[in-house]
Structures are given as C-alpha cells and as structure tokens.
Write a protein that holds these residues in place. Structure first.
Motif, PDB file in Angstrom:
ATOM      1  N   PRO A  53      -2.524 -60.330  21.594  1.00  0.00           N
ATOM      2  CA  PRO A  53      -1.924 -58.986  21.633  1.00  0.00           C
ATOM      3  C   PRO A  53      -2.774 -57.979  22.410  1.00  0.00           C
ATOM      4  CG  PRO A  53      -1.764 -59.909  19.437  1.00  0.00           C
ATOM      5  CD  PRO A  53      -2.679 -60.811  20.208  1.00  0.00           C
ATOM      6  N   ASP A  54      -4.096 -58.033  22.248  1.00  0.00           N
ATOM      7  CA  ASP A  54      -4.978 -57.109  22.958  1.00  0.00           C
ATOM      8  C   ASP A  54      -4.977 -57.382  24.460  1.00  0.00           C
ATOM      9  OD1 ASP A  54      -5.725 -55.928  20.557  1.00  0.00           O
ATOM     10  OD2 ASP A  54      -7.389 -57.331  20.257  1.00  0.00           O
ATOM     11  N   LYS A  57      -1.787 -55.957  25.961  1.00  0.00           N
ATOM     12  CA  LYS A  57      -1.868 -54.496  26.096  1.00  0.00           C
ATOM     13  C   LYS A  57      -2.723 -54.101  27.293  1.00  0.00           C
ATOM     14  CE  LYS A  57      -1.302 -53.431  21.171  1.00  0.00           C
ATOM     15  NZ  LYS A  57      -1.964 -52.904  19.952  1.00  0.00           N
ATOM     16  N   ARG A  58      -3.825 -54.787  27.475  1.00  0.00           N
ATOM     17  CA  ARG A  58      -4.734 -54.472  28.572  1.00  0.00           C
ATOM     18  C   ARG A  58      -4.090 -54.756  29.927  1.00  0.00           C
ATOM     19  NH1 ARG A  58      -8.647 -56.729  26.455  1.00  0.00           N
ATOM     20  NH2 ARG A  58      -8.744 -58.749  27.484  1.00  0.00           N
ATOM     21  N   LYS A  60      -0.856 -55.005  30.521  1.00  0.00           N
ATOM     22  CA  LYS A  60       0.310 -54.136  30.666  1.00  0.00           C
ATOM     23  C   LYS A  60      -0.084 -52.771  31.236  1.00  0.00           C
ATOM     24  CE  LYS A  60       3.103 -54.250  27.204  1.00  0.00           C
ATOM     25  NZ  LYS A  60       3.762 -53.981  25.912  1.00  0.00           N
ATOM     26  N   ALA A  61      -1.261 -52.276  30.881  1.00  0.00           N
ATOM     27  CA  ALA A  61      -1.719 -50.990  31.395  1.00  0.00           C
ATOM     28  C   ALA A  61      -1.941 -51.024  32.903  1.00  0.00           C
ATOM     29  CB  ALA A  61      -3.012 -50.595  30.687  1.00  0.00           C
ATOM     30  N   SER A  68       6.245 -56.863  26.808  1.00  0.00           N
ATOM     31  CA  SER A  68       5.922 -57.858  25.789  1.00  0.00           C
ATOM     32  C   SER A  68       6.649 -57.536  24.497  1.00  0.00           C
ATOM     33  CB  SER A  68       4.410 -57.922  25.537  1.00  0.00           C
ATOM     34  OG  SER A  68       3.931 -56.693  25.018  1.00  0.00           O
TER      35      SER A  68
END
Length: 208
Positions: A53-54, A57-58, A60-61, A68
């Motif tokens: 998950p982390d 997120k990273r 995606k930025a 996701s």
C-alpha cells in the motif's frame, strides 16, 4: 493500424499481493509506455501485508495515470480471489478497452500496448531474450479461448521458440473490450483438469 485504433483509450488492470519489491521494480515500466492514446493503470491490492500500500501511494504521487484499489479480506471460495480482484479492477476502469496484465511480466518495448489495441481481443507474447514482441489478434474472444485456457502458462517458464510460447499459452497480457472482460477473466482463471486438459495438450502438439 489506423489513427483511430492508435488512439483507443486503454485501462491496464493487474492484481498484487505482497509484491512491494516487484511494484517498485516493474510498475514504472507500465506507467511510461509510449502510446498515442490515453491509458491508465489500475492496481488491485489483494490484502497485502507488506509495504505494497505504501509503495502504491508513493508511485501514484509521481504518476497520475496510476489508480489503485483493494480487495476486502472477506473469504471468497467461488469465484477465486484472483478472479474477483481482476473483476474489481475491471469495474473501476474508465475506458472501454481493458488489458489484463501481470506485474511479473513487464512490457519490453513500446509496441507492447499498441499491438494489444489492434483487435477486439488480443494477446501479447514477449521474448525477453530477443527483446521482441508478438501479438495474436482476433475479432472475437472465443477465437483465443484455447490459448488463454492453457494450464502451462502458470509455470512462468520462458521458451526460446515463439511458436512454443504461443502453443503453451505463455502470454504476457490479454486485451479485450470491457463488455467481454469478465468472460476473459473466467477463462484466465479456470482450473483445467482431466480429459479436458489432455485435450488441450493434444491440440498443442497437433498445432491446431
């Protein structure tokens, strides 16, 4: 290929489970493809317990075309979790043409996505030793059914012969219109046993 086909918007859908390292290594290859049309990448996290998950997120930025979602932890017996996760991703897709991909099999050149958009249903086979891509294009999903069903594809073995990879169903991704994507998912995740498996293998060796 016509201009209209080149610009067909595409949603790439894949599922992951505890594959944070592979995401870091391979996901950018899906997000930086050279393609004349719009495309997005949808990753469905099947209840990962690592840093998946982390990582999502990273990444995606940095890449706005990445989306996701996740599969809840409720126990699913039938359909399988893999099938359900792909279905969740397909439902979240914004575009009408969907490519079912695998984080373990990255695109090896810029033709990977464009060729998948050529027909109503398509498969891509990558020869990583020769850095070459082969597409099998059909007007209907049923024309590719016997390849998609190949049980051997799950082995993730590599073969030098392009013919042998095709006959064994060692494809890297499936492309299909959204209206038929759930039929493709059902084929992809079927368990092939007994006489049906023998029949498919006989078809392989006969080359039909």
């Amino acid at each position: 290929m016509t201009t209209e086909e080149q610009k067909r918007p595409i949603s790439i859908v894949m599922t992951v489970h505890d594959q944070a390292e592979l995401l870091e290594q391979n996901l950018p290859a899906f997000l930086t493809l050279t393609y004349e049309g719009q495309y997005e990448v949808i990753v469905v996290d099947d209840m990962s317990t690592d840093e998946t998950p982390d990582v999502l997120k990273r990444i995606k930025a940095e890449y706005p075309r990445l989306y996701s979602t996740f599969l809840p932890s409720s126990v699913i017996v039938n359909p399988s979790r893999k099938r359900l996760a792909l279905s969740v991703g397909a439902k979240a897709a914004h575009y009408d043409y969907i490519v079912l991909a695998d984080i373990r099999r990255t695109p090896i050149n810029t033709d990977w996505l464009a060729g998948l958009a050529d027909g109503e249903a398509s498969l891509v086979f990558c020869n990583r030793k020769r850095d070459s891509v082969t597409h099998v294009v059909a007007t209907e999903l049923k024309d590719l059914q016997y390849i998609i069903l190949k049980a051997e594809r799950r082995s993730f073995k590599e073969y030098w012969s392009r013919w042998f990879r095709k006959q064994r169903g060692l494809y890297d991704a499936i492309g299909v219109r959204k209206e038929h994507v759930f039929d493709a998912i059902m084929l992809f995740d079927q368990k092939i046993r007994g006489f049906r498996l023998l029949g498919l293998r006989l078809r392989v060796w006969l080359g039909i």
